[in-house]
Design a protein around this motif. Structure first.
Motif, PDB file in Angstrom:
ATOM      1  N   LEU A 100      21.834 -10.622  22.895  1.00  0.00           N
ATOM      2  CA  LEU A 100      20.878  -9.783  23.633  1.00  0.00           C
ATOM      3  C   LEU A 100      19.518  -9.712  22.956  1.00  0.00           C
ATOM      4  O   LEU A 100      19.421  -9.751  21.737  1.00  0.00           O
ATOM      5  CB  LEU A 100      21.426  -8.351  23.738  1.00  0.00           C
ATOM      6  N   THR A 101      18.477  -9.598  23.769  1.00  0.00           N
ATOM      7  CA  THR A 101      17.135  -9.337  23.247  1.00  0.00           C
ATOM      8  C   THR A 101      16.705  -7.975  23.793  1.00  0.00           C
ATOM      9  O   THR A 101      16.664  -7.798  25.013  1.00  0.00           O
ATOM     10  CB  THR A 101      16.126 -10.377  23.787  1.00  0.00           C
ATOM     11  N   PRO A 102      16.394  -7.033  22.911  1.00  0.00           N
ATOM     12  CA  PRO A 102      15.895  -5.764  23.450  1.00  0.00           C
ATOM     13  C   PRO A 102      14.542  -5.989  24.103  1.00  0.00           C
ATOM     14  O   PRO A 102      13.805  -6.883  23.670  1.00  0.00           O
ATOM     15  CB  PRO A 102      15.739  -4.869  22.210  1.00  0.00           C
ATOM     16  N   VAL A 103      14.199  -5.238  25.160  1.00  0.00           N
ATOM     17  CA  VAL A 103      12.832  -5.352  25.683  1.00  0.00           C
ATOM     18  C   VAL A 103      11.905  -4.822  24.598  1.00  0.00           C
ATOM     19  O   VAL A 103      12.315  -4.045  23.743  1.00  0.00           O
ATOM     20  CB  VAL A 103      12.610  -4.616  27.028  1.00  0.00           C
ATOM     21  N   LEU A 104      10.651  -5.255  24.622  1.00  0.00           N
ATOM     22  CA  LEU A 104       9.709  -4.867  23.568  1.00  0.00           C
ATOM     23  C   LEU A 104       9.777  -3.367  23.319  1.00  0.00           C
ATOM     24  O   LEU A 104       9.777  -2.593  24.274  1.00  0.00           O
ATOM     25  CB  LEU A 104       8.274  -5.188  24.004  1.00  0.00           C
ATOM     26  N   GLY A 118       9.107 -11.929  33.722  1.00  0.00           N
ATOM     27  CA  GLY A 118       7.937 -12.619  34.267  1.00  0.00           C
ATOM     28  C   GLY A 118       6.838 -12.767  33.244  1.00  0.00           C
ATOM     29  O   GLY A 118       7.005 -13.421  32.215  1.00  0.00           O
ATOM     30  N   ALA A 119       5.699 -12.092  33.517  1.00  0.00           N
ATOM     31  CA  ALA A 119       4.519 -12.274  32.663  1.00  0.00           C
ATOM     32  C   ALA A 119       4.757 -11.841  31.218  1.00  0.00           C
ATOM     33  O   ALA A 119       4.141 -12.376  30.303  1.00  0.00           O
ATOM     34  CB  ALA A 119       3.346 -11.496  33.251  1.00  0.00           C
ATOM     35  N   ILE A 120       5.652 -10.866  30.998  1.00  0.00           N
ATOM     36  CA  ILE A 120       5.956 -10.437  29.626  1.00  0.00           C
ATOM     37  C   ILE A 120       7.362 -10.937  29.275  1.00  0.00           C
ATOM     38  O   ILE A 120       8.174 -10.234  28.661  1.00  0.00           O
ATOM     39  CB  ILE A 120       5.866  -8.893  29.469  1.00  0.00           C
ATOM     40  N   ARG A 290       3.871  -9.584  22.520  1.00  0.00           N
ATOM     41  CA  ARG A 290       2.917  -8.506  22.236  1.00  0.00           C
ATOM     42  C   ARG A 290       1.510  -8.878  22.705  1.00  0.00           C
ATOM     43  O   ARG A 290       0.779  -8.039  23.222  1.00  0.00           O
ATOM     44  CB  ARG A 290       2.885  -8.196  20.729  1.00  0.00           C
ATOM     45  N   ARG A 291       1.134 -10.132  22.515  1.00  0.00           N
ATOM     46  CA  ARG A 291      -0.196 -10.567  22.972  1.00  0.00           C
ATOM     47  C   ARG A 291      -0.289 -10.464  24.495  1.00  0.00           C
ATOM     48  O   ARG A 291      -1.290 -10.015  25.054  1.00  0.00           O
ATOM     49  CB  ARG A 291      -0.450 -12.016  22.534  1.00  0.00           C
ATOM     50  N   TRP A 295      -2.845  -8.024  26.709  1.00  0.00           N
ATOM     51  CA  TRP A 295      -3.718  -8.461  27.809  1.00  0.00           C
ATOM     52  C   TRP A 295      -3.426  -7.666  29.078  1.00  0.00           C
ATOM     53  O   TRP A 295      -4.321  -7.314  29.829  1.00  0.00           O
ATOM     54  CB  TRP A 295      -3.544  -9.959  28.075  1.00  0.00           C
ATOM     55  N   MET A 296      -2.136  -7.394  29.282  1.00  0.00           N
ATOM     56  CA  MET A 296      -1.769  -6.655  30.495  1.00  0.00           C
ATOM     57  C   MET A 296      -2.289  -5.213  30.446  1.00  0.00           C
ATOM     58  O   MET A 296      -2.877  -4.732  31.413  1.00  0.00           O
ATOM     59  CB  MET A 296      -0.251  -6.676  30.661  1.00  0.00           C
ATOM     60  N   THR A 297      -2.099  -4.547  29.330  1.00  0.00           N
ATOM     61  CA  THR A 297      -2.543  -3.146  29.255  1.00  0.00           C
ATOM     62  C   THR A 297      -4.070  -3.059  29.262  1.00  0.00           C
ATOM     63  O   THR A 297      -4.634  -2.070  29.705  1.00  0.00           O
ATOM     64  CB  THR A 297      -1.955  -2.418  28.023  1.00  0.00           C
TER      65      THR A 297
END
Ligand code: NDP
Length: 334
Positions: A100-104, A118-120, A290-291, A295-297
């Motif tokens: 598993l990968t935790p979401v950021l 998707g984008a992240i 993270r990058r 950009w999204m935020t």
């Protein structure tokens, strides 16, 4: 628990009867394990060629999902947390944390978790690596991307704009063309309605293309090749126009002058063409996510989603994406 299997290998474009929905009884999670419940599932083009070469009939369809931990015997993944799991087209799954990968961490409340597909997530990373690692794109260069209104393509164009490049994109409907203009693409056209793909590409960039982010393959790339600039770079990401082919495409670059493939242009323009898989840069995934999130935020990266409701509609969502129904990332909400 429910799972979608590949009932029979696809012959050409997938059909509903190629899939089978099966009931599964999962084991009780043991020490170190968690029980997951799917929240969003991804439908991606790679599933089509992957199923052909890597899957047997009866296997569960491959795929990623954002899942919620609903039972936990693993302190790293407490009940209620969200993870990205590669457990396939399943409504529930029992596994240990290694898969598993935790979401950021610190995922902003106002950003939908589905963007982790998707984008992240994988498509965003693919866009970033294709541009930075493969194309080594530089400020002021001209980029071409096809399937531009999709999950990968829409991020490719926006990152290239952030980097100060001129971006040409093409997509298969006029609504997608308008969407891409809103995202800031410099030139966009509908490849299905133009009279000549060759002329439209030339009009969009009369001096040619420094970088070509290739999502489509086949005849399309044949037409691009002569319009690459010297020392151009081609990131071969996908070839969706060929995934459902049962016979070879005609009209692929092949003349007595150019030879059967791309060699003449590759040599005389000194092009670099490189295939890649997003997973090559796995060691960079966390910092890259993270990058993308930054950009999204900051409002520099926008991502539309095409959301289909209901686990039972997985095959329909998959087929819809393959035929171009989606603007942005195609996902299924359970
Ligand atoms: P998209 O969200 O772009 O969805 C697929 C899109 O492809 C459709 O919306 C459709 O848009 C377009 N398409 C379908 N058939 C054709 C065709 N015959 N000719 C041209 N366009 C077509 O998917 P993704 O962004 O997830 O993937 C884009 C590409 O990137 C795919 O080739 C995929 O395999 C590849 N990929 C590669 C990865 C890697 O690691 N190398 C990782 C992720 C994706 P339209 O209306 O414009 O036709």
């Amino acid at each position: 628990s429910k799972a979608w299997t590949l009932h029979q290998h696809f012959q050409g474009f997938p059909k509903a009867s190629d899939f089978h929905l099966r009931e599964e009884t999962l084991p009780q999670p043991r020490d170190g394990q968690v029980l997951l419940e799917a929240v969003f599932l991804s439908v991606d083009p790679y599933m089509r060629p992957y199923s052909q070469t890597m899957m047997k009939e009866g296997d569960v369809m491959i795929g990623s999902q954002v899942a919620k931990v609903i039972q936990s015997y693993n302190p790293s993944f407490p009940v209620g947390c969200h993870v990205v799991s590669d457990c396939g087209w399943r409504s529930h799954w029992v596994c240990d944390g290694a898969e598993l990968t935790p979401v950021l961490p610190d995922w902003p409340q106002d950003i939908p978790l589905s963007l982790a597909l998707g984008a992240i997530g994988m498509p965003g990373l693919t866009a970033l690596y294709g541009l930075e690692e493969v194309c080594e794109i530089k400020k002021g260069e001209t980029l071409l991307v096809n399937a531009a209104a999709g999950a990968v393509g829409s991020v490719v164009g926006q990152i290239a704009k952030i980097k100060g490049c001129r971006v040409v994109g093409c997509a298969g409907t006029d609504t997608k063309v308008s969407y891409l203009k809103q995202l800031g693409f410099d030139q966009v056209f509908n490849y299905k309605t133009v009279t000549s793909l060759e002329e439209s590409l030339r009009e969009a960039a009369p001096h040619g293309y420094d970088c070509y982010f290739e999502n489509v393959g086949g005849k399309f790339s044949s037409v691009v090749m002569p319009q690459m600039r010297e020392y151009g770079r081609i990131a071969v990401c996908g070839s969706i126009s060929m995934y459902n082919d049962t016979t070879p495409q005609t009209g692929i670059l092949s003349t007595p002058q150019t030879g059967p493939y791309v060699h003449t242009y590759m040599i005389f323009k000194q092009l670099r063409m490189e295939g890649f898989l997003c997973a090559r840069w796995k060691h960079k995934h966390q910092q890259s996510l993270r990058r993308l999130m930054a950009w999204m935020t900051e409002g520099k990266l926008r991502c539309n989603e095409h959301i289909t409701s209901g686990f039972n509609n997985m095959p329909a969502a998959f087929m819809g994406m393959l035929q171009g129904d989606n603007i942005g990332k195609a996902v299924v909400k359970v």
